[in-house]
Design an enzyme around this catalytic site. Structure first.
Site, short mmCIF file in Angstrom:
data_model
loop_
_atom_site.label_atom_id
_atom_site.label_comp_id
_atom_site.label_asym_id
_atom_site.label_seq_id
_atom_site.Cartn_x
_atom_site.Cartn_y
_atom_site.Cartn_z
CB SER A 157 10.06 62.99 24.58
OG SER A 157 9.99 63.67 25.81
CG ASP A 249 4.33 68.59 25.31
OD1 ASP A 249 4.73 68.47 26.49
OD2 ASP A 249 4.97 68.15 24.34
CG HIS A 279 5.08 64.93 26.08
ND1 HIS A 279 6.01 65.63 25.36
CD2 HIS A 279 5.72 63.81 26.53
CE1 HIS A 279 7.16 64.98 25.37
NE2 HIS A 279 7.01 63.87 26.07
#
Length: 313
Positions: A157, A249, A279
């Protein structure tokens, strides 16, 4: 593909609990809750070596390896790991299980970086922390019995963003030499109008409003264009990339688009599109079985790549 059954069950559970989004909480409240989610992060394999370290400038690190420090030959390659959490949340403990699994499956030394969080440490502060930590590890590789000349930068991320930006800084400054960048559902730019942002803005875990909140704290007034990775120059000089995206996501499309930009710039790219997943599925591998398998395969492939690089180049 439809949502994986575990992803569907997770979302139903979150909806029933009526949890507020990160953006609806204070930074302090969000950090406390994020820390409390450790039981969702999956198995924490036992390793023969786990050490807490600190750079000369005070950045805390944690080294993971299944190779004993006293082994006199064949020091393991290094994976520098930069954690996710929107540059606002997380630390060494939140991603402990993931780092342990990476070390176990890759046969490499994983070094997790406890970079300063935003908004207290806004852009480009976290980038400089991660670069400085990487340089420090390479400078002290012999003392630590690891091989920083075979080096990968890994992040999930927001950590994926940091991995690429550190690779860019290393290329610009001429060191350290980076062999691989591993970007797990990476943040790339503050563009909230992609197709995946529109399709999964709410109800799929990470939301558009939460990402706006993360970016706001990270940028702290900086022009978003200055921090964007999508239109950076000099991408052709970046190392081989593994890019992993999740189907459901908001960040999916920017990850895919960045992988294409790298490929168009003649960077070798291995793009993994994980269907049915949300995610964070790699981080929260206690909830999502594919997170366990993806890290196993990723660790093995990255380990083979780095171990195949000559130490005498």
């Amino acid at each position: 593909m439809t949502l994986h059954p575990q992803a569907k069950a997770y979302l139903e559970n979150v909806a029933q609990q009526g949890r507020p989004g990160w953006h609806e909480l204070t930074v302090a409240e969000s950090r406390t809750i994020f820390q409390s989610l450790a039981p969702l992060c999956g198995p924490r394999p036992t390793l023969r070596r786990i050490e807490n370290l600190q750079t000369d400038s005070g950045i805390k690190l944690r080294l993971y390896s299944d190779v004993p420090a006293e082994q006199s030959t064949d020091a393991p390659p290094v994976l520098m790991f930069f954690h996710g959490g929107g540059w606002v949340l997380g630390g060494l403990d939140t991603h402990d299980g993931l780092c342990r699994r990476l070390a176990k499956h890759s046969g490499c030394a994983v070094v997790a970086v406890d970079y300063g969080l935003s908004p207290e440490n806004p852009f480009p502060g976290p980038v400089h922390d991660c670069f400085d930590a990487t340089a420090w590890i390479c400078e002290h590789q012999q003392k630590l019995a690891i091989d920083g000349s075979r080096l990968a930068l890994v992040g999930d991320s927001a950590g994926g963003y940091l991995a690429t930006t550190v690779a860019m800084m290393a290329q610009q400054q001429g060191s350290p030499a980076v062999d691989l960048q591993v970007l797990i559902y990476p943040v790339i730019e503050a563009n909230f109008e992609t197709a995946s942002y529109q399709s999964f803005a709410e109800g799929y875990g990470l939301t558009r409003e939460t990402m706006k909140w993360f970016w706001k704290h990270f940028l702290s007034g900086t022009d978003p264009a200055e921090a964007s990775l999508m239109d950076r120059n000099g991408l052709s000089d970046l190392p081989t990339a593994f890019v992993i995206t999740a189907e459901y996501d908001v960040l999916r499309d920017e990850g895919i688009a960045f992988a294409k930009r790298l490929s168009d710039s003649n960077v070798e790219v291995d793009l993994w599109r994980i269907e049915g997943m949300l995610h964070g599925f790699v981080h929260f591998a206690g909830v999502f079985d594919p997170g366990i398998e993806v890290i196993r395969q990723l660790g093995e492939q990255v380990g083979r790549r780095l171990k195949g690089i000559s130490t005498e180049r």
